[in-house]
Design a protein around this motif. Structure first.
Motif, PDB file in Angstrom:
ATOM      1  N   CYS A  76       0.843  -1.207   0.000  1.00 44.79           N
ATOM      2  CA  CYS A  76       0.000   0.000   0.000  1.00 44.79           C
ATOM      3  C   CYS A  76       0.876   1.253   0.000  1.00 44.79           C
ATOM      4  O   CYS A  76       0.591   2.215  -0.728  1.00 44.79           O
ATOM      5  N   LEU A  77       1.930   1.236   0.791  1.00 43.47           N
ATOM      6  CA  LEU A  77       2.849   2.367   0.830  1.00 43.47           C
ATOM      7  C   LEU A  77       3.543   2.549  -0.518  1.00 43.47           C
ATOM      8  O   LEU A  77       3.644   3.666  -1.037  1.00 43.47           O
ATOM      9  N   CYS A  78       4.009   1.448  -1.098  1.00 46.80           N
ATOM     10  CA  CYS A  78       4.720   1.507  -2.378  1.00 46.80           C
ATOM     11  C   CYS A  78       3.864   2.113  -3.475  1.00 46.80           C
ATOM     12  O   CYS A  78       4.359   2.843  -4.340  1.00 46.80           O
ATOM     13  N   GLU A  79       2.576   1.788  -3.461  1.00 45.74           N
ATOM     14  CA  GLU A  79       1.685   2.258  -4.524  1.00 45.74           C
ATOM     15  C   GLU A  79       0.848   3.454  -4.091  1.00 45.74           C
ATOM     16  O   GLU A  79      -0.096   3.832  -4.789  1.00 45.74           O
ATOM     17  N   ASP A  80       1.194   4.018  -2.928  1.00 43.53           N
ATOM     18  CA  ASP A  80       0.498   5.200  -2.412  1.00 43.53           C
ATOM     19  C   ASP A  80      -1.018   4.979  -2.369  1.00 43.53           C
ATOM     20  O   ASP A  80      -1.805   5.814  -2.821  1.00 43.53           O
ATOM     21  N   ARG A  81      -1.392   3.846  -1.808  1.00 41.56           N
ATOM     22  CA  ARG A  81      -2.807   3.502  -1.682  1.00 41.56           C
ATOM     23  C   ARG A  81      -3.187   3.455  -0.208  1.00 41.56           C
ATOM     24  O   ARG A  81      -2.382   3.061   0.635  1.00 41.56           O
ATOM     25  N   PRO A  82      -4.412   3.810   0.121  1.00 41.62           N
ATOM     26  CA  PRO A  82      -4.852   3.711   1.519  1.00 41.62           C
ATOM     27  C   PRO A  82      -4.816   2.269   2.008  1.00 41.62           C
ATOM     28  O   PRO A  82      -5.018   1.328   1.231  1.00 41.62           O
ATOM     29  N   LEU A  83      -4.589   2.107   3.283  1.00 42.92           N
ATOM     30  CA  LEU A  83      -4.535   0.766   3.869  1.00 42.92           C
ATOM     31  C   LEU A  83      -5.870   0.033   3.780  1.00 42.92           C
ATOM     32  O   LEU A  83      -5.918  -1.189   3.945  1.00 42.92           O
ATOM     33  N   ALA A  84      -6.934   0.736   3.493  1.00 45.76           N
ATOM     34  CA  ALA A  84      -8.232   0.079   3.274  1.00 45.76           C
ATOM     35  C   ALA A  84      -8.170  -0.903   2.109  1.00 45.76           C
ATOM     36  O   ALA A  84      -8.991  -1.818   2.009  1.00 45.76           O
ATOM     37  N   HIS A  85      -7.163  -0.742   1.229  1.00 44.65           N
ATOM     38  CA  HIS A  85      -7.025  -1.607   0.051  1.00 44.65           C
ATOM     39  C   HIS A  85      -6.074  -2.780   0.278  1.00 44.65           C
ATOM     40  O   HIS A  85      -5.790  -3.523  -0.652  1.00 44.65           O
ATOM     41  N   LEU A  86      -5.602  -2.974   1.495  1.00 48.76           N
ATOM     42  CA  LEU A  86      -4.521  -3.949   1.683  1.00 48.76           C
ATOM     43  C   LEU A  86      -4.903  -5.381   1.330  1.00 48.76           C
ATOM     44  O   LEU A  86      -4.074  -6.158   0.882  1.00 48.76           O
ATOM     45  N   PHE A  87      -6.185  -5.736   1.490  1.00 45.62           N
ATOM     46  CA  PHE A  87      -6.574  -7.106   1.171  1.00 45.62           C
ATOM     47  C   PHE A  87      -6.756  -7.343  -0.327  1.00 45.62           C
ATOM     48  O   PHE A  87      -7.070  -8.455  -0.742  1.00 45.62           O
ATOM     49  N   GLU A  88      -6.520  -6.320  -1.127  1.00 47.69           N
ATOM     50  CA  GLU A  88      -6.513  -6.502  -2.583  1.00 47.69           C
ATOM     51  C   GLU A  88      -5.195  -7.117  -3.055  1.00 47.69           C
ATOM     52  O   GLU A  88      -5.094  -7.557  -4.200  1.00 47.69           O
ATOM     53  N   TYR A  89      -4.196  -7.135  -2.180  1.00 43.14           N
ATOM     54  CA  TYR A  89      -2.904  -7.730  -2.517  1.00 43.14           C
ATOM     55  C   TYR A  89      -2.867  -9.178  -2.030  1.00 43.14           C
ATOM     56  O   TYR A  89      -3.335  -9.491  -0.937  1.00 43.14           O
ATOM     57  N   SER A  90      -2.273 -10.019  -2.847  1.00 40.92           N
ATOM     58  CA  SER A  90      -2.167 -11.430  -2.488  1.00 40.92           C
ATOM     59  C   SER A  90      -0.773 -11.944  -2.828  1.00 40.92           C
ATOM     60  O   SER A  90      -0.168 -11.521  -3.816  1.00 40.92           O
ATOM     61  N   LEU A  91      -0.275 -12.804  -1.991  1.00 39.88           N
ATOM     62  CA  LEU A  91       1.013 -13.443  -2.227  1.00 39.88           C
ATOM     63  C   LEU A  91       0.968 -14.786  -1.508  1.00 39.88           C
ATOM     64  O   LEU A  91       0.735 -14.829  -0.306  1.00 39.88           O
ATOM     65  N   ASP A  92       1.155 -15.866  -2.239  1.00 39.74           N
ATOM     66  CA  ASP A  92       1.075 -17.190  -1.632  1.00 39.74           C
ATOM     67  C   ASP A  92       2.266 -17.456  -0.727  1.00 39.74           C
ATOM     68  O   ASP A  92       3.312 -16.812  -0.830  1.00 39.74           O
ATOM     69  N   TYR A  93       2.096 -18.434   0.130  1.00 39.67           N
ATOM     70  CA  TYR A  93       3.184 -18.872   1.006  1.00 39.67           C
ATOM     71  C   TYR A  93       4.397 -19.262   0.166  1.00 39.67           C
ATOM     72  O   TYR A  93       4.279 -19.971  -0.837  1.00 39.67           O
ATOM     73  N   GLY A  94       5.561 -18.777   0.569  1.00 43.40           N
ATOM     74  CA  GLY A  94       6.804 -19.121  -0.113  1.00 43.40           C
ATOM     75  C   GLY A  94       7.067 -18.332  -1.383  1.00 43.40           C
ATOM     76  O   GLY A  94       8.105 -18.511  -2.016  1.00 43.40           O
ATOM     77  N   GLU A  95       6.170 -17.447  -1.769  1.00 46.76           N
ATOM     78  CA  GLU A  95       6.377 -16.638  -2.966  1.00 46.76           C
ATOM     79  C   GLU A  95       7.006 -15.290  -2.598  1.00 46.76           C
ATOM     80  O   GLU A  95       7.003 -14.889  -1.436  1.00 46.76           O
ATOM     81  N   TYR A  96       7.509 -14.606  -3.596  1.00 45.03           N
ATOM     82  CA  TYR A  96       8.195 -13.335  -3.366  1.00 45.03           C
ATOM     83  C   TYR A  96       7.872 -12.355  -4.481  1.00 45.03           C
ATOM     84  O   TYR A  96       7.379 -12.734  -5.544  1.00 45.03           O
ATOM     85  N   LEU A  97       8.166 -11.104  -4.223  1.00 42.35           N
ATOM     86  CA  LEU A  97       8.039 -10.066  -5.238  1.00 42.35           C
ATOM     87  C   LEU A  97       9.092  -8.999  -4.989  1.00 42.35           C
ATOM     88  O   LEU A  97       9.590  -8.833  -3.886  1.00 42.35           O
ATOM     89  N   GLU A  98       9.429  -8.296  -6.068  1.00 39.48           N
ATOM     90  CA  GLU A  98      10.414  -7.219  -5.979  1.00 39.48           C
ATOM     91  C   GLU A  98       9.692  -5.879  -5.943  1.00 39.48           C
ATOM     92  O   GLU A  98       8.701  -5.687  -6.648  1.00 39.48           O
TER      93      GLU A  98
END
Length: 195
Positions: free
Chosen positions: A167-189
């Motif tokens: 949310c911080l990286c994309e300058d989005r309110p924390l109300a949107h945090l559950f729109e992000y998903s990342l499976d166990y053991g996965e990563y992102l840059e």
């Protein structure tokens, strides 16, 4: 510089008698270990990560599921590990380790209020996602400041921490945090420029 966020492997609370339990539980800082499946997820993540990124350092939450994940990763990259409290999962206070069905039954009004103020709401005895975001971002900024310009830094942490940072990286309110998903053991840059 590269900043990579990796989610720990699946903890053993997700399983009952070797099978997925299907029960949604509110787990913040309860200190569950990795499951066997979680160990395999991290090994696969390490192999995928090694193809394009070689971290010079790993920063890890000190909760056991992240410690074990980091210890699985380390031999693949032969780098140091720093355990940082600021990367721990959100503290869920009185809701910690309860099934969500129990939370809805015991705390219906609080559960409803949290749904409308996801960033700022603090469960009694716990913390808000804004507090999580603030402490985790400070740690990421410090790690980046301490690194060389061409370093890759790997952060092994939890989904709540990762979502709040995205949310911080994309300058989005924390109300949107559950729109992000990342499976166990996965990563992102993520770009270091936002920190």
């Amino acid at each position: 510089m590269k900043l990579i966020f990796m989610r720990h492997g699946i903890p053993d609370f997700m399983y009952g008698n070797g099978k997925y339990s299907g029960q949604a539980k509110c787990v913040g800082q309860t200190n569950y270990p990795l499951s066997t499946a979680g160990c395999r997820q991290i090994e696969r993540g390490a192999l995928a990560l090694k193809e394009n990124n070689i971290p010079q350092v790993i920063y890890s939450s000190p909760l056991l599921r992240c410690v074990q994940s980091s210890c699985i990763l380390r031999p693949y990259f032969d780098c140091g590990i720093y355990f940082a409290e600021d990367l721990t999962e959100i503290h869920m206070g009185e809701w910690e380790n309860l099934l969500f069905s129990q939370i809805k039954a015991r705390y219906p009004q609080e559960y409803h209020r949290r749904g409308y103020a996801m960033g700022d709401y603090c469960v009694p005895g716990g913390e808000s996602f804004l507090e999580v975001q603030t402490r985790a971002a400070a740690l990421v900024r410090q790690a980046a400041a301490d690194a060389a310009a061409d370093d890759t830094i790997l952060f092994v942490t939890h989904i709540g921490v990762i979502r709040s940072l995205l949310c911080l990286c994309e300058d989005r309110p924390l109300a949107h945090l559950f729109e992000y998903s990342l499976d166990y053991g996965e990563y992102l840059e993520v770009s270091p420029s936002v920190f």
